[in-house]
Write a protein that holds these residues in place. Sequence first.
Motif, PDB file in Angstrom:
ATOM      1  N   PRO A   1       0.834  -1.202   0.000  1.00 51.11           N
ATOM      2  CA  PRO A   1       0.000   0.000   0.000  1.00 51.11           C
ATOM      3  C   PRO A   1       0.871   1.255   0.000  1.00 51.11           C
ATOM      4  O   PRO A   1       2.013   1.251   0.448  1.00 51.11           O
ATOM      5  N   LEU A   2       0.302   2.350  -0.526  1.00 49.89           N
ATOM      6  CA  LEU A   2       1.048   3.605  -0.565  1.00 49.89           C
ATOM      7  C   LEU A   2       1.343   4.111   0.838  1.00 49.89           C
ATOM      8  O   LEU A   2       2.361   4.754   1.078  1.00 49.89           O
ATOM      9  N   GLU A   3       0.444   3.832   1.784  1.00 47.07           N
ATOM     10  CA  GLU A   3       0.615   4.309   3.149  1.00 47.07           C
ATOM     11  C   GLU A   3       0.384   3.158   4.115  1.00 47.07           C
ATOM     12  O   GLU A   3      -0.650   2.509   4.082  1.00 47.07           O
ATOM     13  N   THR A   4       1.353   2.916   4.960  1.00 45.23           N
ATOM     14  CA  THR A   4       1.267   1.814   5.912  1.00 45.23           C
ATOM     15  C   THR A   4       1.749   2.281   7.273  1.00 45.23           C
ATOM     16  O   THR A   4       2.749   2.991   7.372  1.00 45.23           O
TER      17      THR A   4
ATOM     18  N   GLY B   1      -9.030   2.151   5.942  1.00 45.50           N
ATOM     19  CA  GLY B   1      -8.346   2.132   4.658  1.00 45.50           C
ATOM     20  C   GLY B   1      -6.848   2.237   4.715  1.00 45.50           C
ATOM     21  O   GLY B   1      -6.190   2.342   3.671  1.00 45.50           O
ATOM     22  N   HIS B   2      -6.263   2.212   5.905  1.00 44.74           N
ATOM     23  CA  HIS B   2      -4.815   2.276   6.033  1.00 44.74           C
ATOM     24  C   HIS B   2      -4.205   0.886   5.902  1.00 44.74           C
ATOM     25  O   HIS B   2      -4.799  -0.122   6.301  1.00 44.74           O
ATOM     26  N   GLY B   3      -2.986   0.830   5.379  1.00 37.56           N
ATOM     27  CA  GLY B   3      -2.210  -0.387   5.449  1.00 37.56           C
ATOM     28  C   GLY B   3      -1.562  -0.509   6.821  1.00 37.56           C
ATOM     29  O   GLY B   3      -1.267   0.501   7.464  1.00 37.56           O
ATOM     30  N   VAL B   4      -1.347  -1.728   7.308  1.00 41.31           N
ATOM     31  CA  VAL B   4      -0.731  -1.939   8.616  1.00 41.31           C
ATOM     32  C   VAL B   4       0.258  -3.096   8.540  1.00 41.31           C
ATOM     33  O   VAL B   4       0.162  -3.964   7.667  1.00 41.31           O
ATOM     34  N   VAL B   5       1.200  -3.103   9.459  1.00 38.41           N
ATOM     35  CA  VAL B   5       2.080  -4.242   9.680  1.00 38.41           C
ATOM     36  C   VAL B   5       2.458  -4.242  11.156  1.00 38.41           C
ATOM     37  O   VAL B   5       2.755  -3.188  11.727  1.00 38.41           O
TER      38      VAL B   5
END
Length: 383
Positions: free
Chosen positions: A7-10, A36-40
């Motif tokens: 994703p563009l933003e995580t 809608g955010h990417g996470v790790v």
Amino acid sequence: MSAVRYPLETVGLAAGGTGGHLFPAEALARELQARGHGVVIYTERRGAQFTQALAGLPHLVLPARSLAGGIGGKLAAAAVIMRAAAIARADMKRRGVTLVAGFGGYPSFAPVMAGRSLGLPLLLHEQGTRLSLANRQLLRFADRVATSFGDIGGVDDGARGKLVETGNPVRATILEAARAPYPPLAGDAPLRLLVVGGSQGAAVFGRVVPPALLALPEALRSRLQVSLQYRGDDADAVAAQLRDAGIAVDLQPFFDDMAGRLRDAHLVVTRAGATTIADLLVVGRPAIVVPIPQGGSREEQRGNADALERLGAGWCMAEDDEGFTAPALAARLDALFTDPAILVGAAAAAAQLGRPDAAARLADEVEALLQARAAGTGTGTRG
């Protein structure tokens, strides 16, 4: 083979290997995903064992080692941290991580430092009533510190401008249980007692709780329905002894339906970890809390237990000053079950203190920092 696309933003979330650190990180991760955010999630091998919590969430297991020990141990730990930080840094660059949220525990050091080396904003979350050792060490790097309680110790006056109270995020199953009202305590209805030791373990509960229950009057024993988490080799004998005394007991080494048992309980006997306290308050259940008597979490748990009692939502029985004994617990249980109004009042106090919206409030803080970074206005700290 095509390159992996991210994703563009995580948002990277760094959490130690205990449930007390990982569960709030999970709750925030799922809230951010819903927005809608990417996470790790960055954790270590113990955290990776919480497979249900990590299901559907991108995560990376990093090497970790405590700084405890002599010079040799600290040097070895430093080498592990440097290696883990290098792995995390490379992963953050691949995923395009734009912010790191740290949830404490020594395994959070490496990913937090990796994020800082990339110039990323840092949000710390403190689950207890006092900054943990890891968060105290990382405080100077933080742009904001989200707290579970309004009054928190271990923070210098100069850093208090970074604090914002959000509450401690809880799991979805706990939020579901919170919809149920406190069970009625009328007439000769069952009295449901939940006894659980948590991730730190509580062998002392097995030594203290059964004899305390056996010392109760027969009229109370006949109404008791006890869920007792106990891992001792004599579990079958303990269960048989309680049943012979007229007590209905479900004794297991681990409960995988904790939210449901918490929902149904009239009273809980447990340790005083921050996640446990948050679960109790969100569901609105009174508790007798027994802080661990030693180890790195001793001060934190005693602070949590004292706060719960001060706010009228439970009772602290400290093991280290011999306040948690079978006679003392029997007397406490007798008093509470004989006067149900005390339990009802404590349940109401707990429910008022609960923060079911904590994950959303914490996600708001993440987004405020992301917006400030995108606008080039610094940390976004509120005036």
